[in-house]
Scaffold this active site. Structure first.
Site, PDB file in Angstrom:
ATOM      1  CB  CYS A 130      -0.930  -0.008   1.218  1.00  0.00           C
ATOM      2  SG  CYS A 130      -2.106   1.373   1.236  1.00  0.00           S
ATOM      3  CB  CYS A 131       3.832   2.266   2.032  1.00  0.00           C
ATOM      4  SG  CYS A 131       3.203   2.575   3.702  1.00  0.00           S
ATOM      5  CB  CYS A 213      -2.256   7.224   5.865  1.00  0.00           C
ATOM      6  SG  CYS A 213      -1.432   7.482   4.284  1.00  0.00           S
ATOM      7  CB  CYS A 216      -1.317   3.951   8.841  1.00  0.00           C
ATOM      8  SG  CYS A 216      -1.976   2.840   7.587  1.00  0.00           S
ATOM      9  CB  CYS A 241       6.046   4.804   4.804  1.00  0.00           C
ATOM     10  SG  CYS A 241       6.992   6.274   4.418  1.00  0.00           S
TER      11      CYS A 241
HETATM   12  S1  SF4 Z   1       0.479   4.746   5.631  1.00  0.00           S
HETATM   13 FE1  SF4 Z   1      -1.209   3.228   5.548  1.00  0.00          FE
HETATM   14  S2  SF4 Z   1      -2.801   4.035   4.171  1.00  0.00           S
HETATM   15 FE2  SF4 Z   1      -0.920   5.273   3.933  1.00  0.00          FE
HETATM   16  S3  SF4 Z   1       0.058   4.374   2.167  1.00  0.00           S
HETATM   17 FE3  SF4 Z   1       0.987   3.351   3.960  1.00  0.00          FE
HETATM   18  S4  SF4 Z   1      -0.300   1.546   4.406  1.00  0.00           S
HETATM   19 FE4  SF4 Z   1      -1.406   2.845   2.909  1.00  0.00          FE
END
Ligand code: SF4
Length: 265
Positions: A130-131, A213, A216, A241
């Site tokens: 996701c990151c 985010c 998170c 991240c």
């Molecule tokens: S911090 Fe969380 S929502 Fe944001 S990009 Fe990374 S995993 Fe995805």
């Protein structure tokens, strides 16, 4: 050896690490405005802001010194409303533009198809994927033409950042990375922000020293490290991240082709 404005590009392939080491030594004794001007004179600087306290102080320094620095931010699509609001507030306060980089839709769709929209809670692999889609891929585009990457990294933010230098060579991205606040304390920056009426994220006053985010990030408890609220469900104390880890660790492909990762390391 004095660093000359034209020497960054020349150093970008061969003596980057040595160049960074010399620059770090030259920046160390300088007050923050002079650091900013010296960095801006070295080449094309891109500053990535997350609108946190450190980054807001850097933005205020850019405005005060009129340093030629491009300011960008990564809008992951999962930011707090307070952070989104602060982008426009900061632009108005300083008369500066903040360029917003968003993830490609197909990257996000690919992640959701594989893991689900909040699948980052289920595994470290999914979280890194996701990151990658929402942060690392846009970062690669934001830094595409940069010679120098400026960040708000500070040594006191976490044990992982305890040795952050004022300048370093990012071999994976082949550019100079500067962290002009690396040696500053949280208290120093809070005082500076207050004295200069720097707009700050209201979440800081609600127990969020580090803000990423929304799904998170949680507020920290008294005595917890500053970044304890980031990806709090993971056990690895070194969690990041991937923006500030080498590609070999994070799976970053900042200058490579977009991809949807199924493995982050
Ligand atoms: S911090 Fe969380 S929502 Fe944001 S990009 Fe990374 S995993 Fe995805």
């Amino acid at each position: 050896m004095p660093l000359q404005p034209s020497s960054t590009a020349a150093a970008s392939r061969s003596d980057g690490p040595e160049f960074a080491e010399i620059l770090a030594a030259q920046l160390a004794p300088l007050p923050l405005p002079e650091r900013m001007l010296k960095i801006a004179a070295l080449g094309q600087v891109v500053f990535t802001t997350s609108l946190g306290l450190e980054d807001q102080v850097l933005t205020s320094l850019i405005a005060a010194t009129h340093a030629d620095v491009r300011i960008v931010t990564l809008d992951t699509g999962r930011l707090f409303g307070e952070t989104e609001t602060l982008i426009g507030e900061t632009e108005r306060r300083y008369g500066l533009a903040i360029d917003v980089f968003k993830p490609w839709k197909d990257e996000v769709d690919g992640f959701i198809a594989l893991y689900g929209v909040n699948g980052f809670y289920d595994s470290v692999e999914a979280r890194h994927a996701c990151c990658h889609a929402r942060k690392l891929q846009p970062l690669g585009r934001a830094l595409a033409n940069a010679e120098i990457w400026m960040t708000g990294l500070r040594r006191g933010q976490s044990g992982n950042r305890a040795n952050a230098p004022l300048a370093e060579w990012d071999a994976d991205r082949s550019l100079l990375k500067v962290n002009p606040l690396a040696d500053q304390t949280l208290q120093t920056l809070q005082a500076r922000a207050k004295a200069d009426a720097v707009p700050v994220n209201p979440l800081h006053a609600k127990g969020f020293p580090s803000i990423g985010c929304e799904p998170c990030t949680r507020a920290i408890r008294p005595g917890e490290p500053e970044r304890a609220g980031r990806w709090w469900w993971e056990q690895d104390e070194r969690r990041e991240c991937g923006l500030h880890l080498s590609a070999s660790v994070s799976g970053s492909r900042a200058r490579g082709q977009p991809r949807v990762t199924t493995s982050a390391s």
